[in-house]
Design an enzyme around this catalytic site. Structure first.
Site, PDB file in Angstrom:
ATOM      1  N   TYR A   1       7.608 -32.261 -18.128  1.00 21.93           N
ATOM      2  CA  TYR A   1       7.732 -31.429 -19.326  1.00 21.93           C
ATOM      3  C   TYR A   1       9.122 -31.553 -19.942  1.00 21.93           C
ATOM      4  O   TYR A   1       9.269 -31.787 -21.149  1.00 21.93           O
ATOM      5  CB  TYR A   1       7.434 -29.976 -18.972  1.00 21.93           C
ATOM      6  CG  TYR A   1       7.544 -29.017 -20.140  1.00 21.93           C
ATOM      7  CD1 TYR A   1       6.548 -28.976 -21.111  1.00 21.93           C
ATOM      8  CD2 TYR A   1       8.628 -28.158 -20.262  1.00 21.93           C
ATOM      9  CE1 TYR A   1       6.631 -28.102 -22.180  1.00 21.93           C
ATOM     10  CE2 TYR A   1       8.722 -27.277 -21.330  1.00 21.93           C
ATOM     11  CZ  TYR A   1       7.722 -27.252 -22.283  1.00 21.93           C
ATOM     12  OH  TYR A   1       7.813 -26.384 -23.352  1.00 21.93           O
TER      13      TYR A   1
ATOM     14  N   SER B   1      11.972 -27.831 -26.696  1.00 18.84           N
ATOM     15  CA  SER B   1      12.151 -26.693 -25.795  1.00 18.84           C
ATOM     16  C   SER B   1      13.557 -26.756 -25.211  1.00 18.84           C
ATOM     17  O   SER B   1      14.158 -27.841 -25.124  1.00 18.84           O
ATOM     18  CB  SER B   1      11.128 -26.743 -24.653  1.00 18.84           C
ATOM     19  OG  SER B   1      11.473 -25.855 -23.603  1.00 18.84           O
TER      20      SER B   1
END
Length: 256
Positions: free
Chosen positions: A155, A142
């Site tokens: 994350y 990501s």
């Protein structure tokens, strides 16, 4: 590049969102798709949705955090369906983590799925692909892995690890005939992002993201990114001096 004849593409995290949209896009191309996720019902509905497409989708329910189950699944897929020509290691999740409610267990859960889940798949796939001197691995990270962002302490750290893992493996695997790619999406409209309560610049529909992903799989690019405008902004952010970087990221901290 296309999927080698008589091979399959294996997609983890395929039951919802981007993984599901990509599975359908590959099936429309006529590819043989093996779709994995923990939710059997979602996988079965995905296979039914692909019934009239040129390719086919075979459900393979799986928890990628279970290393033994992953090894067994890969063995079964290659014995009963086809050798895995492309593996899209997409299974992952997000959980916001704030300083005021920081829990090590939350970080552990994100690392276990987002990083070790990919590592379990690599352990099962790499010996087979190396022996064939053929294969493509797409590790889904990501743009959150580029730089530390508020509420993404777990994350972002997990996605940074995936980026580093892909970068580390590429030089050696290039010599062994195996292609490694890292996939760094921005905001894609999925059930996961639907839970976000903050602005998401350049939010991309899942079908558009899947099309960009599919084109990337057919290219020789190491990094697959979408939407490009947002990714370029994030790349710029990560090279700013810390004084400017924190001046910008402080603006995104939720007010109390």
């Amino acid at each position: 590049m296309s999927l080698p004849k008589d091979h399959c593409i294996w997609i983890t995290g395929a039951s919802l969102g981007l993984g599901r949209a990509l599975a359908l896009r590959c099936a429309r191309e006529g590819w043989r798709v093996v779709a994995s996720a923990r939710g059997r019902e979602h996988l079965e509905s995905l296979a039914a949705e692909a019934a009239d497409l040129a390719g086919e989708i075979t459900p393979c329910p799986l928890d990628v955090t279970d290393a033994e189950a992953v090894a067994a699944a890969v063995q079964q897929v290659e014995a009963e369906i086809a050798p895995v020509g492309i593996a899209v290691l997409n299974a992952g999740t997000h959980r916001p983590i704030s300083a005021g409610s920081f829990r090590a267990g939350d970080v552990e859960g994100l690392l276990k799925l987002n990083v070790l889940g990919i590592a379990n798949c690599l352990e099962a796939l790499l010996p087979r692909m190396i022996a064939r001197r053929q294969g493509r691995l797409a590790l889904v990270a990501s743009v959150a892995g580029y730089a530390g962002l508020p509420t993404a302490a777990g994350y972002g750290a997990s996605k940074a690890a995936v980026i580093n893992m892909a970068e580390s493996l590429k030089p050696e695997l290039d010599r062994l005939g195996v292609t490694v790619q890292v996939v760094n999406p921005g905001f894609v409209q999925t059930p996961l992002t639907d839970k976000n309560d903050f602005p998401m610049p350049f939010l991309m529909p899942a079908d558009d993201a899947a099309e960009a992903f599919f084109r990337g799989l057919r290219s020789q690019r190491f990094e697959i990114v979408f939407p490009r405008r947002f990714v370029y902004l994030m790349k710029l952010l990560k090279i700013l001096p810390y004084r400017l970087f924190f001046a910008l990221t402080r603006r995104t901290v939720p007010s109390r």
